[in-house]
Write a protein that holds these residues in place. Structure first.
Motif, mmCIF file in Angstrom:
data_model
loop_
_atom_site.group_PDB
_atom_site.id
_atom_site.type_symbol
_atom_site.label_atom_id
_atom_site.label_comp_id
_atom_site.label_asym_id
_atom_site.label_seq_id
_atom_site.Cartn_x
_atom_site.Cartn_y
_atom_site.Cartn_z
ATOM 1 N N VAL A 104 0.818 -1.221 0.000
ATOM 2 C CA VAL A 104 0.000 0.000 0.000
ATOM 3 C C VAL A 104 0.847 1.264 0.000
ATOM 4 N N ALA A 105 2.165 1.126 0.148
ATOM 5 C CA ALA A 105 3.030 2.307 0.132
ATOM 6 C C ALA A 105 3.055 2.882 -1.276
ATOM 7 N N GLN A 106 2.732 4.167 -1.421
ATOM 8 C CA GLN A 106 2.561 4.778 -2.729
ATOM 9 C C GLN A 106 3.725 5.665 -3.159
ATOM 10 N N GLY A 107 4.574 6.068 -2.286
ATOM 11 C CA GLY A 107 5.619 7.019 -2.631
ATOM 12 C C GLY A 107 6.639 6.448 -3.596
ATOM 13 N N ILE A 108 7.286 7.355 -4.315
ATOM 14 C CA ILE A 108 8.368 6.932 -5.208
ATOM 15 C C ILE A 108 9.537 6.392 -4.394
ATOM 16 N N HIS A 109 9.814 7.040 -3.278
ATOM 17 C CA HIS A 109 10.916 6.630 -2.411
ATOM 18 C C HIS A 109 10.362 5.855 -1.214
ATOM 19 N N TRP A 110 11.123 4.856 -0.760
ATOM 20 C CA TRP A 110 10.749 4.066 0.407
ATOM 21 C C TRP A 110 11.514 4.624 1.608
ATOM 22 N N LEU A 111 10.764 5.238 2.542
ATOM 23 C CA LEU A 111 11.362 5.920 3.681
ATOM 24 C C LEU A 111 10.719 5.446 4.982
ATOM 25 N N PRO A 112 11.157 4.316 5.552
ATOM 26 C CA PRO A 112 10.639 3.882 6.856
ATOM 27 C C PRO A 112 11.327 4.661 7.980
ATOM 28 N N ALA A 113 10.572 5.501 8.679
ATOM 29 C CA ALA A 113 11.151 6.370 9.703
ATOM 30 C C ALA A 113 10.216 6.455 10.892
ATOM 31 N N GLU A 114 10.760 6.896 12.016
ATOM 32 C CA GLU A 114 9.946 7.128 13.205
ATOM 33 C C GLU A 114 9.287 8.500 13.158
ATOM 34 N N ARG A 115 9.942 9.458 12.520
ATOM 35 C CA ARG A 115 9.392 10.802 12.354
ATOM 36 C C ARG A 115 10.051 11.443 11.155
ATOM 37 N N LEU A 116 9.256 12.204 10.380
ATOM 38 C CA LEU A 116 9.798 12.923 9.222
ATOM 39 C C LEU A 116 9.117 14.276 9.130
ATOM 40 N N GLU A 117 9.905 15.317 8.913
ATOM 41 C CA GLU A 117 9.397 16.685 8.868
ATOM 42 C C GLU A 117 10.007 17.415 7.685
ATOM 43 N N LEU A 118 9.152 18.137 6.934
ATOM 44 C CA LEU A 118 9.567 18.897 5.763
ATOM 45 C C LEU A 118 9.261 20.370 5.996
ATOM 46 N N LYS A 119 10.256 21.238 5.807
ATOM 47 C CA LYS A 119 10.083 22.678 5.976
ATOM 48 C C LYS A 119 10.585 23.395 4.719
ATOM 49 N N GLY A 120 10.004 24.605 4.467
ATOM 50 C CA GLY A 120 10.427 25.404 3.332
ATOM 51 C C GLY A 120 10.317 26.885 3.630
ATOM 52 N N ASP A 121 11.255 27.667 3.120
ATOM 53 C CA ASP A 121 11.264 29.112 3.328
ATOM 54 C C ASP A 121 11.466 29.780 1.971
ATOM 55 N N TRP A 122 10.477 30.622 1.569
ATOM 56 C CA TRP A 122 10.520 31.295 0.276
ATOM 57 C C TRP A 122 11.117 32.687 0.428
ATOM 58 N N GLN A 123 11.942 33.063 -0.540
ATOM 59 C CA GLN A 123 12.494 34.407 -0.615
ATOM 60 C C GLN A 123 12.473 34.874 -2.063
ATOM 61 N N PRO A 124 11.817 36.020 -2.369
ATOM 62 C CA PRO A 124 11.093 36.893 -1.437
ATOM 63 C C PRO A 124 9.705 36.350 -1.121
ATOM 64 N N ASP A 125 9.070 36.957 -0.129
ATOM 65 C CA ASP A 125 7.745 36.508 0.270
ATOM 66 C C ASP A 125 6.658 36.983 -0.684
ATOM 67 N N SER A 126 6.882 38.104 -1.376
ATOM 68 C CA SER A 126 5.849 38.667 -2.248
ATOM 69 C C SER A 126 5.621 37.761 -3.452
ATOM 70 N N THR A 127 4.399 37.838 -3.992
ATOM 71 C CA THR A 127 4.033 37.013 -5.153
ATOM 72 C C THR A 127 4.241 37.741 -6.466
ATOM 73 N N GLY A 128 4.501 39.028 -6.433
ATOM 74 C CA GLY A 128 4.738 39.785 -7.649
ATOM 75 C C GLY A 128 6.216 40.026 -7.845
#
Length: 460
Positions: A263-287
């Motif tokens: 039933v695992a659907q991901g492209i990568h097989w990652l058996p872990a106890e915890r996984l966290e993804l963070k992202g920071d955009w620069q600049p913050d404006s959309t224009g």
């Protein structure tokens, strides 16, 4: 040496064992003796199939009796059996000397239990017992010793299709087993099985030297220092105590490695106890303006996985953007709870055209080994409005109608260019004509005449 219980040999060299029956994990001493002063060392190659050579020492002695000299050379080999059963000790050669073969019985005795009261014990633990393939397995080895250890070496865990990473430094503390106090050296490992199915771990083995109390010699200083209140015990006694080789074997362990769930659907097989993804955009404006980069700093952290197991999250191609990724920074931290992998990467997206452009969401499928289910860590997408540069018209869409003024149902006819009022062309500046020019010419002529008069007077 406990005694010469088995002696055999050829005419040129004698050989005997200090014991003919031992238990698995114990050592035995083989002694070779040749007449005369013999140089060289015995060829131990025939022994290495069934024994590990833990030590080899050479000695010689000379006896003079009734004027006759008797010289002998001895070699003492400490052997550790590699298996149980009846083991043959083949004939050994030292130069022109050769010994006769011997035999040794090695009983299939279990490893010393924690309540056996043995001088040295080995305890092992493993968790979990049913890990997933490429998932983390925590393996702990404890060496317990109630006697001083002069030197020693503890084997590393070994098995086929398995990666091993040591966790931190050894821990040292004291513990009690069956009423006896031991010093403990605890060592932890993170194991990563690379194939599903049964995984057998070889029994850990400790090989070292401990004091041999049965061969202890009294210090010549004991009568002077033995009762001294300032010295207490004889400080020279340990220096004169012989040591003996020991080999202690722990218990082998095994785990059942489970395959990746269907039933695992991901492209990568990652058996872990915890996984966290963070992202920071620069600049913050959309224009933004054309050619202005938009940077994304990605951080991925996973407990129970090494940094090398974390996937690359940079998109290969992205419509409307040119992608420039920096070199990814990977780091693996280890502690008592296992390993934690870190991935940090900066990606620059440069728009190729104006208009509204979309950066899609980033998703990482991973398997939660604690809850035994699949989870998704995601970073939301982003829509950017790329504005035209100042003084440039926005790119017209191919579906836009022609810009004509509409009156009713028919477009108003365009006015011919000839009927449009023409702009007055700018005229070049002119100097207006006047009567000043003759006066100017007369003034110039008068100046020249005055110059000639002055020159003539100076000449005469």
């Amino acid at each position: 040496v406990l005694g010469t219980t088995d002696r055999a040999g050829a005419a040129e060299m004698n050989a005997w064992l200090d014991r003919t029956r031992i238990g698995e994990g114990e050592t035995v001493q083989l002694t070779l003796e040749a007449q005369g002063q013999v140089s060289g060392r015995p060829d131990t190659t025939p022994l290495e199939q069934d024994f590990e050579i833990l030590g080899l020492s050479t000695g010689s002695r000379v006896n003079i009796f009734n004027g006759r000299t008797d010289a002998r050379t001895t070699w003492a080999l400490t052997l550790s059996p590699r298996r149980s059963g009846t083991l043959a000790i083949p004939a050994l050669r030292v130069g022109d000397h050769q010994s006769s073969p011997l035999s040794l019985e090695v009983s299939d005795a279990p490893a010393p239990a924690s309540d056996s009261g043995a001088d040295i014990l080995i305890e092992t633990e493993i968790e979990p017992r049913t890990p997933y393939v490429q998932g983390q397995v925590l393996y702990t080895i404890r060496l317990l010793y109630a006697v001083p250890i002069s030197s020693g070496r503890l084997s590393e865990p070994a098995a086929e299709d398995m990666l091993v990473q040591r966790l931190g430094e050894d821990r040292e503390y004291a513990a009690t087993r069956n009423g006896r106090r031991y010093q403990v050296v605890e060592r932890r490992y993170a194991l990563f099985p690379q194939a599903s199915g049964p995984l057998a771990l070889a029994a850990p083995v400790f090989s070292g030297e401990i004091p041999d109390a049965s061969r202890r010699r009294a210090s010549p200083f004991k009568r002077f220092l033995g009762k001294d209140p300032f010295f207490g015990d004889d400080p020279f006694e340990d220096l004169l105590t012989p040591t003996r080789r020991v080999r202690v074997r722990g218990e082998p362990l095994s785990v059942e490695v489970m395959p990746r769930p269907a039933v695992a659907q991901g492209i990568h097989w990652l058996p872990a106890e915890r996984l966290e993804l963070k992202g920071d955009w620069q600049p913050d404006s959309t224009g933004i303006q054309p050619g202005e980069p938009v940077s994304l700093l990605l951080e991925l952290e996973a407990e129970g996985l090494t940094a090398g197991q974390l996937p690359d999250l940079v998109p290969e191609t992205l419509d409307g953007f040119t992608v420039y990724p920096d070199q990814a920074q990977r780091q693996t931290d280890s502690g008592d709870a296992g390993v934690t992998g870190h991935l940090r990467q900066k990606i620059a997206f440069i728009p190729e055209r104006t208009g509204d452009l979309t950066l899609p969401a980033i998703e990482v499928h991973w398997w939660d080994t604690q809850a035994d289910r699949e989870r998704v860590a995601s970073l939301p997408g982003r829509t950017l409005r790329v504005l035209p540069a100042a003084g440039q018209p926005a790119q017209a869409s191919s579906d836009s109608p022609p810009t004509a003024a509409m009156t009713g149902d028919k477009p108003e006819p365009a006015i011919p260019a000839a009927t449009l009022p023409a702009k007055a062309a700018p005229q070049p500046s002119r100097i207006p004509a006047s009567g000043a020019w003759p006066w100017i010419s007369a003034a110039l002529a008068t100046g020249w005449l005055l110059t000639l008069v002055i020159w003539w007077r100076r000449a005469h």
